[in-house]
Design an enzyme around this catalytic site. Sequence first.
Site, PDB file in Angstrom:
ATOM      1  N   GLU A  27     -27.285   5.255  94.274  1.00  0.00           N
ATOM      2  CA  GLU A  27     -28.516   4.479  94.007  1.00  0.00           C
ATOM      3  C   GLU A  27     -28.337   2.995  94.327  1.00  0.00           C
ATOM      4  OE1 GLU A  27     -29.483   2.875  90.252  1.00  0.00           O
ATOM      5  OE2 GLU A  27     -28.049   4.134  89.180  1.00  0.00           O
ATOM      6  N   LYS A  89     -37.257  -3.501  91.138  1.00  0.00           N
ATOM      7  CA  LYS A  89     -36.612  -2.294  90.601  1.00  0.00           C
ATOM      8  C   LYS A  89     -37.669  -1.188  90.645  1.00  0.00           C
ATOM      9  CE  LYS A  89     -35.086  -0.547  86.106  1.00  0.00           C
ATOM     10  NZ  LYS A  89     -34.836  -0.928  84.703  1.00  0.00           N
ATOM     11  N   VAL A 109     -32.344   5.771  89.200  1.00  0.00           N
ATOM     12  CA  VAL A 109     -31.924   7.174  89.249  1.00  0.00           C
ATOM     13  C   VAL A 109     -33.119   8.049  89.648  1.00  0.00           C
ATOM     14  CG1 VAL A 109     -31.165   9.132  87.828  1.00  0.00           C
ATOM     15  CG2 VAL A 109     -29.987   6.924  87.666  1.00  0.00           C
ATOM     16  N   ASP A 141     -40.436   3.637  74.658  1.00  0.00           N
ATOM     17  CA  ASP A 141     -39.657   3.319  75.854  1.00  0.00           C
ATOM     18  C   ASP A 141     -38.689   4.454  76.174  1.00  0.00           C
ATOM     19  OD1 ASP A 141     -38.298   2.283  77.967  1.00  0.00           O
ATOM     20  OD2 ASP A 141     -37.820   0.361  77.026  1.00  0.00           O
ATOM     21  N   SER A 143     -37.063   6.331  79.598  1.00  0.00           N
ATOM     22  CA  SER A 143     -36.916   6.137  81.049  1.00  0.00           C
ATOM     23  C   SER A 143     -37.533   7.281  81.848  1.00  0.00           C
ATOM     24  CB  SER A 143     -35.439   6.033  81.401  1.00  0.00           C
ATOM     25  OG  SER A 143     -35.287   5.992  82.803  1.00  0.00           O
ATOM     26  N   ALA A 144     -38.154   6.916  82.964  1.00  0.00           N
ATOM     27  CA  ALA A 144     -38.688   7.921  83.895  1.00  0.00           C
ATOM     28  C   ALA A 144     -37.561   8.768  84.500  1.00  0.00           C
ATOM     29  CB  ALA A 144     -39.493   7.240  84.996  1.00  0.00           C
ATOM     30  N   ASP A 145     -36.317   8.313  84.358  1.00  0.00           N
ATOM     31  CA  ASP A 145     -35.178   9.117  84.839  1.00  0.00           C
ATOM     32  C   ASP A 145     -35.185  10.510  84.181  1.00  0.00           C
ATOM     33  OD1 ASP A 145     -34.359   6.854  86.186  1.00  0.00           O
ATOM     34  OD2 ASP A 145     -32.570   6.510  84.949  1.00  0.00           O
ATOM     35  N   LYS A 162     -25.354   4.852  77.855  1.00  0.00           N
ATOM     36  CA  LYS A 162     -24.877   3.740  77.040  1.00  0.00           C
ATOM     37  C   LYS A 162     -25.528   3.788  75.679  1.00  0.00           C
ATOM     38  CE  LYS A 162     -24.839   0.592  80.356  1.00  0.00           C
ATOM     39  NZ  LYS A 162     -25.650   1.594  80.858  1.00  0.00           N
TER      40      LYS A 162
HETATM   41  N1  PSU Z   1     -27.766   2.010  83.321  1.00  0.00           N
HETATM   42  C1  PSU Z   1     -26.716   1.306  83.801  1.00  0.00           C
HETATM   43  N2  PSU Z   1     -26.805   0.619  84.953  1.00  0.00           N
HETATM   44  C2  PSU Z   1     -27.959   0.636  85.676  1.00  0.00           C
HETATM   45  C3  PSU Z   1     -29.073   1.392  85.186  1.00  0.00           C
HETATM   46  C4  PSU Z   1     -28.925   2.054  84.018  1.00  0.00           C
HETATM   47  O1  PSU Z   1     -25.679   1.280  83.172  1.00  0.00           O
HETATM   48  O2  PSU Z   1     -28.003  -0.002  86.736  1.00  0.00           O
HETATM   49  C5  PSU Z   1     -30.319   1.460  86.015  1.00  0.00           C
HETATM   50  C6  PSU Z   1     -30.381   2.787  86.775  1.00  0.00           C
HETATM   51  O3  PSU Z   1     -30.915   2.538  88.056  1.00  0.00           O
HETATM   52  C7  PSU Z   1     -31.358   3.600  85.961  1.00  0.00           C
HETATM   53  C8  PSU Z   1     -32.295   2.529  85.475  1.00  0.00           C
HETATM   54  O4  PSU Z   1     -32.027   4.593  86.698  1.00  0.00           O
HETATM   55  O5  PSU Z   1     -31.470   1.431  85.169  1.00  0.00           O
HETATM   56  C9  PSU Z   1     -33.107   2.967  84.286  1.00  0.00           C
HETATM   57  O6  PSU Z   1     -34.051   1.976  84.019  1.00  0.00           O
HETATM   58  P1  PSU Z   1     -35.268   2.279  83.028  1.00  0.00           P
HETATM   59  O7  PSU Z   1     -34.637   2.510  81.703  1.00  0.00           O
HETATM   60  O8  PSU Z   1     -36.102   1.037  83.107  1.00  0.00           O
HETATM   61  O9  PSU Z   1     -35.950   3.497  83.579  1.00  0.00           O
HETATM   62 MN    MN Z   2     -38.083   1.845  80.093  1.00  0.00          MN
END
Ligand code: PSU
Ligand code: MN
Length: 308
Positions: A27, A89, A109, A141, A143-145, A162
């Site tokens: 990624e 992003k 992701v 909140d 994540s869309a992941d 994490k």
């Molecule tokens: N966790 C990490 N490093 C990162 C990310 C997450 O330790 O760089 C990034 C990844 O690209 C992940 C994104 O897909 O943050 C998730 O962001 P959000 O929670 O806004 O969907």
């Molecule tokens: Mn988010």
Amino acid sequence: MKLQNYLWVSQEVQDAIRENKPVVALESTIISHGMPYPQNVETALRVEKTVRDNGAIPATIAILGGKLCVGITPEQIEYLGKKGLKVIKASRRDLPVLLSRGEDGATTVATTMIAAAMAGVRIFATGGVGGVHRGAETTMDISADLEELAQTDVTVICAGAKSILDLGLTLEYLETKGVTVVGYQTEELPAFYCRKSGFPVDYRLDTPAEIAAAVLVKEQCELKGGMLITNPIPEEYAMPEKEMDECIQHAISIANEQGIKGKNITPFLLDRIKTLTDGKSLEANIKLVLNNAKLGAEIAIELCKQRG
Ligand code: PSU
Ligand code: MN
């Protein structure tokens, strides 16, 4: 097909897919938003080299000029790394506008999975995935992941999640969505900087071959959605759990005070944690990504073998 207007795949990756050779997707948000320059670029290039040294072909993915690009060049990696937080992003919801306007974006992701699947790449290695944030019962909140893992057929190798996230709720969400969470040589979900989290994974698998066999079943049965392979950070680079917990708590309280929200929260916390640990968290982050790249290559190779 109109898709070709929005997807670009390097010749090397196209050839590899056609010939059933192992490819590992990587990624780009981790480059632009996950680490500072120049360590981000150095790491991205080392990760690619690790994939190659272990016998597979790396395909770093990003959005450039309105196209989902699979297998970008070192110059393009340098460009994204230097631009850092100024790059957008890009998660799933960002794709329609970025692609229609011909813009650039760093893939999370979720979007890396989308592009990898379009190109026929089934294995993807990274550091950490997004999940259910602490306090999500009020902020919503999530994540869309996680939704992407529910619907897009790409196996993601990570070092767990994490503890800036609510790991228990993240696992519950994945269960609801039918995503298998595998621990590589462990029964316990790793917590990124630390090897342990106190939460069990669904299955412990001990070899790349066993993991590839499970991935292959999904492929053959056309079970939609991804799989999450969690690979603990190597012992020698792991951070002390208590110290990390305190740092993360501290970073979250600063984020709350400053009203940081939405897509900015993860990059903000990563940066704060880095400062609070004197840069040690960045070092651990780099090491665990390299470790995942190696496992990703091993799984990709096994998968090609077993496909026959
Ligand atoms: N966790 C990490 N490093 C990162 C990310 C997450 O330790 O760089 C990034 C990844 O690209 C992940 C994104 O897909 O943050 C998730 O962001 P959000 O929670 O806004 O969907
Ligand atoms: Mn988010």
